[in-house]
Scaffold this motif. Sequence first.
Motif, PDB file in Angstrom:
ATOM      1  N   THR A  83      -1.085  35.406 -79.866  1.00 14.80           N
ATOM      2  CA  THR A  83      -0.735  35.845 -78.522  1.00 14.80           C
ATOM      3  C   THR A  83      -0.894  37.360 -78.447  1.00 14.80           C
ATOM      4  O   THR A  83      -0.432  38.080 -79.339  1.00 14.80           O
ATOM      5  N   ASN A  84      -1.577  37.804 -77.374  1.00 18.82           N
ATOM      6  CA  ASN A  84      -1.822  39.254 -77.197  1.00 18.82           C
ATOM      7  C   ASN A  84      -2.526  39.847 -78.417  1.00 18.82           C
ATOM      8  O   ASN A  84      -2.056  40.822 -79.018  1.00 18.82           O
ATOM      9  N   GLY A  85      -3.661  39.221 -78.733  1.00 18.13           N
ATOM     10  CA  GLY A  85      -4.408  39.702 -79.897  1.00 18.13           C
ATOM     11  C   GLY A  85      -3.690  39.322 -81.173  1.00 18.13           C
ATOM     12  O   GLY A  85      -3.557  38.159 -81.513  1.00 18.13           O
ATOM     13  N   MET A  86      -3.182  40.333 -81.897  1.00 22.44           N
ATOM     14  CA  MET A  86      -2.448  40.083 -83.138  1.00 22.44           C
ATOM     15  C   MET A  86      -0.990  40.520 -83.026  1.00 22.44           C
ATOM     16  O   MET A  86      -0.284  40.613 -84.029  1.00 22.44           O
ATOM     17  N   GLN A  87      -0.508  40.772 -81.812  1.00 24.66           N
ATOM     18  CA  GLN A  87       0.858  41.234 -81.653  1.00 24.66           C
ATOM     19  C   GLN A  87       1.869  40.145 -81.993  1.00 24.66           C
ATOM     20  O   GLN A  87       2.967  40.428 -82.465  1.00 24.66           O
ATOM     21  N   ARG A  88       1.509  38.899 -81.747  1.00 23.46           N
ATOM     22  CA  ARG A  88       2.407  37.791 -82.077  1.00 23.46           C
ATOM     23  C   ARG A  88       1.587  36.668 -82.706  1.00 23.46           C
ATOM     24  O   ARG A  88       0.609  36.209 -82.131  1.00 23.46           O
ATOM     25  N   VAL A  89       1.982  36.256 -83.899  1.00 26.70           N
ATOM     26  CA  VAL A  89       1.277  35.203 -84.636  1.00 26.70           C
ATOM     27  C   VAL A  89       2.279  34.098 -84.977  1.00 26.70           C
ATOM     28  O   VAL A  89       3.371  34.370 -85.481  1.00 26.70           O
ATOM     29  N   ARG A  90       1.903  32.890 -84.682  1.00 25.92           N
ATOM     30  CA  ARG A  90       2.743  31.730 -84.984  1.00 25.92           C
ATOM     31  C   ARG A  90       1.979  30.793 -85.910  1.00 25.92           C
ATOM     32  O   ARG A  90       0.827  30.437 -85.645  1.00 25.92           O
TER      33      ARG A  90
ATOM     34  N   ALA B   1       5.373  33.431 -96.130  1.00 27.16           N
ATOM     35  CA  ALA B   1       4.257  34.354 -96.368  1.00 27.16           C
ATOM     36  C   ALA B   1       2.953  33.873 -95.750  1.00 27.16           C
ATOM     37  O   ALA B   1       1.964  34.621 -95.735  1.00 27.16           O
ATOM     38  N   SER B   2       2.927  32.633 -95.221  1.00 26.32           N
ATOM     39  CA  SER B   2       1.682  32.066 -94.706  1.00 26.32           C
ATOM     40  C   SER B   2       1.190  32.766 -93.450  1.00 26.32           C
ATOM     41  O   SER B   2      -0.011  32.772 -93.173  1.00 26.32           O
ATOM     42  N   VAL B   3       2.105  33.358 -92.687  1.00 30.09           N
ATOM     43  CA  VAL B   3       1.678  34.077 -91.488  1.00 30.09           C
ATOM     44  C   VAL B   3       0.710  35.187 -91.862  1.00 30.09           C
ATOM     45  O   VAL B   3      -0.332  35.377 -91.239  1.00 30.09           O
ATOM     46  N   GLU B   4       1.039  35.914 -92.926  1.00 28.95           N
ATOM     47  CA  GLU B   4       0.172  37.011 -93.362  1.00 28.95           C
ATOM     48  C   GLU B   4      -0.980  36.504 -94.227  1.00 28.95           C
ATOM     49  O   GLU B   4      -2.140  36.853 -93.997  1.00 28.95           O
ATOM     50  N   LYS B   5      -0.672  35.638 -95.202  1.00 25.84           N
ATOM     51  CA  LYS B   5      -1.696  35.198 -96.152  1.00 25.84           C
ATOM     52  C   LYS B   5      -2.744  34.293 -95.509  1.00 25.84           C
ATOM     53  O   LYS B   5      -3.914  34.315 -95.894  1.00 25.84           O
ATOM     54  N   PHE B   6      -2.319  33.484 -94.554  1.00 24.63           N
ATOM     55  CA  PHE B   6      -3.239  32.521 -93.962  1.00 24.63           C
ATOM     56  C   PHE B   6      -3.750  32.988 -92.602  1.00 24.63           C
ATOM     57  O   PHE B   6      -4.947  33.133 -92.390  1.00 24.63           O
ATOM     58  N   CYS B   7      -2.832  33.247 -91.669  1.00 19.59           N
ATOM     59  CA  CYS B   7      -3.237  33.563 -90.293  1.00 19.59           C
ATOM     60  C   CYS B   7      -3.851  34.953 -90.173  1.00 19.59           C
ATOM     61  O   CYS B   7      -4.962  35.108 -89.670  1.00 19.59           O
ATOM     62  N   SER B   8      -3.126  35.958 -90.617  1.00 18.16           N
ATOM     63  CA  SER B   8      -3.627  37.331 -90.456  1.00 18.16           C
ATOM     64  C   SER B   8      -4.895  37.550 -91.262  1.00 18.16           C
ATOM     65  O   SER B   8      -5.836  38.204 -90.802  1.00 18.16           O
ATOM     66  N   TYR B   9      -4.946  36.987 -92.462  1.00 19.51           N
ATOM     67  CA  TYR B   9      -6.142  37.146 -93.304  1.00 19.51           C
ATOM     68  C   TYR B   9      -7.357  36.526 -92.641  1.00 19.51           C
ATOM     69  O   TYR B   9      -8.425  37.144 -92.554  1.00 19.51           O
TER      70      TYR B   9
END
Length: 281
Positions: free
Chosen positions: A60-67, A114-122
């Motif tokens: 949502t809103n680019g990378m400002q909110r990740v679910r 940690a999956s938000v960063e390791k999986f989604c953001s990556y």
Amino acid sequence: MAPGGIPGVARNCWAGALIVAIALRTHRAAADVGGGGFLTCSSLLSEHFLLQEKSECHYTNGMQRVRYLKRLIWGQQEICYYDSDLGFSVARTELGRPIAEYWNRLEWLSYLWASVEKFCSYNHRRFKNITVGRRVKPRVKISTLKAESSHRPSLLVCSATGFYPSEIATKWFKNGQEETAGVVSRELLHNGDWTFQIQVTLETKPRWGDVYTCQVEHISLQTPITMQWVAQPDSGKSKMFIGIGGFVLGLSFMVLGLLVYQKNKKGELQVNEGAPPGLRW
């Protein structure tokens, strides 16, 4: 018989095997796990039941909110899931309760947190690196949708297809003047090859000789693409006008021929009257 129509022994076998597989996957690739996140318990169930594990990232809103969502689906029913917005796993059925309980153990939750960063953001950064600088030019064409009634306006459709990225601007012009009334832009559609398409319609009553122009601006283009459509006369009216014109032209030739004939006839009579009696006819 256990809930869901699965024998109790087979259900316990499946749940136990799944927990073991999940535990193994925490540290290494489990030999019991099939490719693509699909698991099976035993030959007793593998022919008729399928367990799907799906991981989803919602931005949502680019990378400002990740679910981050991790879902388990047995057959066609979701049995449990993990939601990063909640921070823990939830069982949807009795079959998913032992899985949710296992996922809610601290050592497994720390992995999920940690999956938000390791999986989604990556993956988002990886996708962004692939698509940065990618430009695909749109293909533009104009088509018409004629109204059933002559009193209703027709529709001109400007289609832009196969472009990337999605930002695009489409304008309609009539005889050099931009049209805003009657212009409708349809929803942007995603193609399966990382390209997009869109249609922009113009509701109008074209007259013979009117020139309509569709102008498309896109980051992949150095100059906008312009396509023109010229209003042609109605085919039924054209045939009527041609018929009337032919009738008038034929009538003109007939009148002209009659006048020439009368003039020649009159000249012959005058010559005959002025001739000597022996030479008249």
